[in-house]
Enzyme design. Structure first.
Site, mmCIF file in Angstrom:
data_model
loop_
_atom_site.group_PDB
_atom_site.id
_atom_site.type_symbol
_atom_site.label_atom_id
_atom_site.label_comp_id
_atom_site.label_asym_id
_atom_site.label_seq_id
_atom_site.Cartn_x
_atom_site.Cartn_y
_atom_site.Cartn_z
ATOM 1 N N TYR A 1 37.720 43.919 39.074
ATOM 2 C CA TYR A 1 38.750 42.850 39.804
ATOM 3 C C TYR A 1 40.302 43.750 39.918
ATOM 4 O O TYR A 1 40.196 44.833 39.199
ATOM 5 C CB TYR A 1 38.972 41.672 38.957
ATOM 6 C CG TYR A 1 39.844 41.644 37.859
ATOM 7 C CD1 TYR A 1 41.010 41.578 37.677
ATOM 8 C CD2 TYR A 1 39.141 42.058 36.509
ATOM 9 C CE1 TYR A 1 42.030 41.475 36.613
ATOM 10 C CE2 TYR A 1 40.034 42.084 35.540
ATOM 11 C CZ TYR A 1 41.249 41.767 35.438
ATOM 12 O OH TYR A 1 42.002 41.940 34.353
ATOM 13 N N CYS A 2 40.993 43.316 40.567
ATOM 14 C CA CYS A 2 42.553 43.829 40.824
ATOM 15 C C CYS A 2 43.380 42.885 40.948
ATOM 16 O O CYS A 2 43.460 41.922 40.408
ATOM 17 C CB CYS A 2 42.231 44.861 41.925
ATOM 18 S SG CYS A 2 42.089 44.187 43.545
ATOM 19 N N ARG A 3 44.562 42.955 41.797
ATOM 20 C CA ARG A 3 45.338 41.797 42.083
ATOM 21 C C ARG A 3 45.053 40.810 43.031
ATOM 22 O O ARG A 3 44.953 39.788 42.576
ATOM 23 C CB ARG A 3 46.894 42.403 42.528
ATOM 24 C CG ARG A 3 47.875 41.447 42.703
ATOM 25 C CD ARG A 3 48.953 42.323 43.096
ATOM 26 N NE ARG A 3 50.085 41.163 43.773
ATOM 27 C CZ ARG A 3 50.347 40.721 44.963
ATOM 28 N NH1 ARG A 3 49.191 41.022 45.774
ATOM 29 N NH2 ARG A 3 50.837 39.951 45.253
ATOM 30 N N TRP B 1 42.986 39.052 40.183
ATOM 31 C CA TRP B 1 44.017 38.376 39.231
ATOM 32 C C TRP B 1 44.836 36.999 39.851
ATOM 33 O O TRP B 1 45.109 36.133 39.023
ATOM 34 C CB TRP B 1 45.011 39.383 38.986
ATOM 35 C CG TRP B 1 46.326 38.922 37.862
ATOM 36 C CD1 TRP B 1 47.523 38.919 38.400
ATOM 37 C CD2 TRP B 1 46.011 38.395 36.846
ATOM 38 N NE1 TRP B 1 48.270 38.357 37.566
ATOM 39 C CE2 TRP B 1 47.391 38.053 36.531
ATOM 40 C CE3 TRP B 1 45.079 38.269 35.920
ATOM 41 C CZ2 TRP B 1 47.641 37.591 35.167
ATOM 42 C CZ3 TRP B 1 45.296 37.732 34.648
ATOM 43 C CH2 TRP B 1 46.718 37.274 34.218
#
Length: 154
Positions: A115-117, A144
């Site tokens: 996952y990231c932003r 996120w």
């Protein structure tokens, strides 16, 4: 002399029958013999939430954001490996990976969720890992932003 079609059609028909299933039961068996337990490549908030609540140690959650973004908050139980380091990280020997990132390196068939932003960078990490033969990788496409919004609403 017989025409081409009179010679070719029976031969094609006979060849195709060799590979055709003998019955509908055989056809159904072939359709459902594919491994159906494989999870979808995209992860939902509900799955992430469940993993956190169960404290499932069989699933590795990896945050690929930059360090300054990670400082703003993380999904519980996640580990940090910046996207810029993914290529190098996946090529490291197990012991060196563990020393550098602080957790055991996952295997090619282990379940790993990136996952990231917002999902773009985690998708890139997913694509790279998949291309390197990591079959258990998945992508939390909401990432996120999705997690933060939905976890506050609970």
């Amino acid at each position: 002399m017989p025409s081409f079609t009179s010679l070719a059609i029976p031969a094609l028909y006979q060849t195709s029958r060799q590979f055709a299933p003998r019955s509908m039961t055989a056809l159904r068996r072939a359709q459902f013999s594919v491994k159906t337990s494989q999870k979808p490549e995209v992860v939902t908030f509900e799955e992430i939430d469940s993993l956190i609540k169960k404290k499932d140690k069989n699933v590795v959650l990896i945050d690929v954001r930059d360090a300054n973004e990670v400082a703003q908050g993380v999904i519980p139980t996640s580990h940090h490996v910046p996207l810029a380091n993914i290529q190098e990280a996946l090529s490291l020997p197990d012991k060196e990976f563990e020393h550098r990132y602080g957790f055991k390196k996952f295997g090619k068939d282990d379940e790993v969720i990136f996952y990231c932003r917002s999902g773009r960078r985690s998708g890139m990490a997913f694509d790279y890992a998949k291309g390197q033969g990591y079959n258990g990788v998945r992508n939390y496409s909401g990432s996120w932003l999705d997690y933060e919004a939905k976890s506050k609403g609970q």
